[in-house]
Design a protein around this motif. Structure first.
Motif, short mmCIF file in Angstrom:
data_model
loop_
_atom_site.label_atom_id
_atom_site.label_comp_id
_atom_site.label_asym_id
_atom_site.label_seq_id
_atom_site.Cartn_x
_atom_site.Cartn_y
_atom_site.Cartn_z
N UNK A 147 0.93 -1.23 -0.09
CA UNK A 147 0.09 0.05 -0.23
C UNK A 147 0.68 1.20 -0.04
N UNK A 148 0.58 1.89 -0.69
CA UNK A 148 1.27 3.56 -0.83
C UNK A 148 1.10 4.22 0.44
N UNK A 149 2.33 5.06 0.66
CA UNK A 149 2.18 6.12 1.62
C UNK A 149 1.76 7.40 0.89
N UNK A 150 0.94 8.01 1.53
CA UNK A 150 0.18 9.03 0.73
C UNK A 150 0.97 10.54 1.41
N UNK A 151 2.01 10.86 0.81
CA UNK A 151 2.75 11.99 1.37
C UNK A 151 2.36 13.16 0.42
N UNK A 152 1.91 14.24 1.03
CA UNK A 152 1.33 15.62 0.41
C UNK A 152 2.16 16.66 0.28
N UNK A 153 3.50 16.35 0.83
CA UNK A 153 4.41 17.40 0.75
C UNK A 153 4.99 17.81 -0.73
N UNK A 154 5.55 18.90 -0.79
CA UNK A 154 6.10 19.21 -2.12
C UNK A 154 5.04 18.98 -3.26
N UNK A 155 3.78 19.49 -3.06
CA UNK A 155 2.74 19.54 -4.24
C UNK A 155 1.94 18.28 -4.58
N UNK A 210 -2.47 1.94 -4.94
CA UNK A 210 -3.02 0.96 -4.00
C UNK A 210 -4.48 0.33 -4.44
N UNK A 211 -4.78 -0.53 -4.27
CA UNK A 211 -6.36 -0.98 -4.43
C UNK A 211 -6.81 -1.57 -3.17
N UNK A 212 -7.90 -1.17 -2.69
CA UNK A 212 -8.66 -1.34 -1.42
C UNK A 212 -9.83 -2.00 -1.95
N UNK A 213 -10.15 -3.09 -1.30
CA UNK A 213 -11.38 -3.77 -1.59
C UNK A 213 -12.31 -4.12 -0.45
#
Length: 300
Positions: free
Chosen positions: A1-9, A84-87
């Motif tokens: 699962x990817x880490x959602x990092x919202x820094x740097x736009x 990521x895919x969440x089900x």
């Protein structure tokens, strides 16, 4: 699962996928083959196959359907670190973290389930599939690429309810920070502190918030204090005041269905506490309102 990092736009695109009658289109032979790969015994696989085939009677539903569907779709997985895919049964969401405006991985991830559906006899319902963008950047508006599936454009929405959770592209923190700009502009026009405080109360303080937002919102409150040179109530105090005000309104309304929840003990000084078996219940309005009322100045 990817880490959602919202820094740097960075920003996230979320695709809420809808399938047409997914439980009714599963191929039993394909399902049993997948169950064997997952390590289920041959006898159990044969039993499931017999259960799903040659059954002339019509039924409204089957408790095994969500579980079998989840096992049927286990091999439809994300292939990139940024996606990521969440089900949950047939409720599916695909997410992609977009960095440097590069949507290649996300767009490819969207194509993979489309191809997987063709191979596994499932049909995407593009008309009910929605895309939502979560972007916390305070910079100028971006030009987001439109999404098409099989030549059909996917509708982009501002909010979506997924498994009971309301997800929106805007956050209270982002809105509050944007409104701080107007507060500073009013200060630059030499408006009085009282007018600035009134503007703050109406446009920033008035929003509801979750526990996750309150820490960030409290920093916004601090910025507002420095702007108007006036001390402001913290968010917890504001929340407690509103809980008490709403509770008193309910107590005065004898026709309110929850009026009976606010009952005094024999002493007449405290309200009777409610039992809570879950953390969600402990954080509910009624328990917090009763707790706040009991923390007020004791009744004489």
């Amino acid at each position: 699962m990817c880490h959602m990092d919202y820094r740097n736009g960075n920003y996230t695109k979320m695709l809420f996928v809808d399938y047409s009658s997914p439980f009714n289109t599963i191929i039993p032979s394909t399902l049993t083959s997948k169950l064997e790969v997952l390590g289920l015994s041959l006898l159990l696989c044969q039993w499931i196959s017999k259960f799903l085939t040659d059954r002339p009677q019509a039924i409204r539903g089957c408790v095994q359907s969500p579980l079998l569907y989840s096992l049927y779709t286990y091999d439809c997985a994300a292939t990139y670190n940024s996606t990521t895919i969440i089900r949950f049964a047939d409720d599916t969401v695909e997410g992609g973290l977009i960095s440097n405006n590069n949507e290649t991985a996300y767009l490819q991830e969207v194509k993979n389930p489309e191809r997987w559906c063709q191979e596994n006899n499932l049909l995407l319902n593009v008309s009910k599939t929605k895309e939502l963008i979560v972007d916390f950047s305070t910079k100028q508006e971006r030009l987001y690429q439109p999404l098409n599936i099989s030549g059909t454009p996917v509708e982009r929405v501002d909010s979506f309810r997924y498994l009971g959770v309301h997800i929106t592209q805007d956050t209270l923190v982002k809105k509050a920070r944007q409104r701080l700009y107007y507060l500073r502009r009013l200060r630059d026009f030499k408006l009085s502190s009282q007018v600035l405080k009134t503007f703050y109360t109406c446009t920033i303080e008035s929003g509801n918030s979750t526990m996750q937002d309150r820490r960030a919102l409290q920093r916004v409150v601090g910025s507002a204090e420095r702007t108007i040179h006036n001390e402001l109530l913290n968010l917890q105090d504001i929340y407690s005041m509103r809980c008490r005000a709403r509770a008193r309104k309910i107590m005065k309304d004898l026709s309110h269905p929850n009026n009976g929840l606010f009952s005094l003990l024999r002493s007449g000084k405290c309200f009777r506490s409610l039992k809570a078996n879950t953390e969600r219940m402990r954080r509910s309005f009624f328990l917090q309102a009763i707790r706040s009322l009991n923390q007020e100045t004791p009744r004489i």
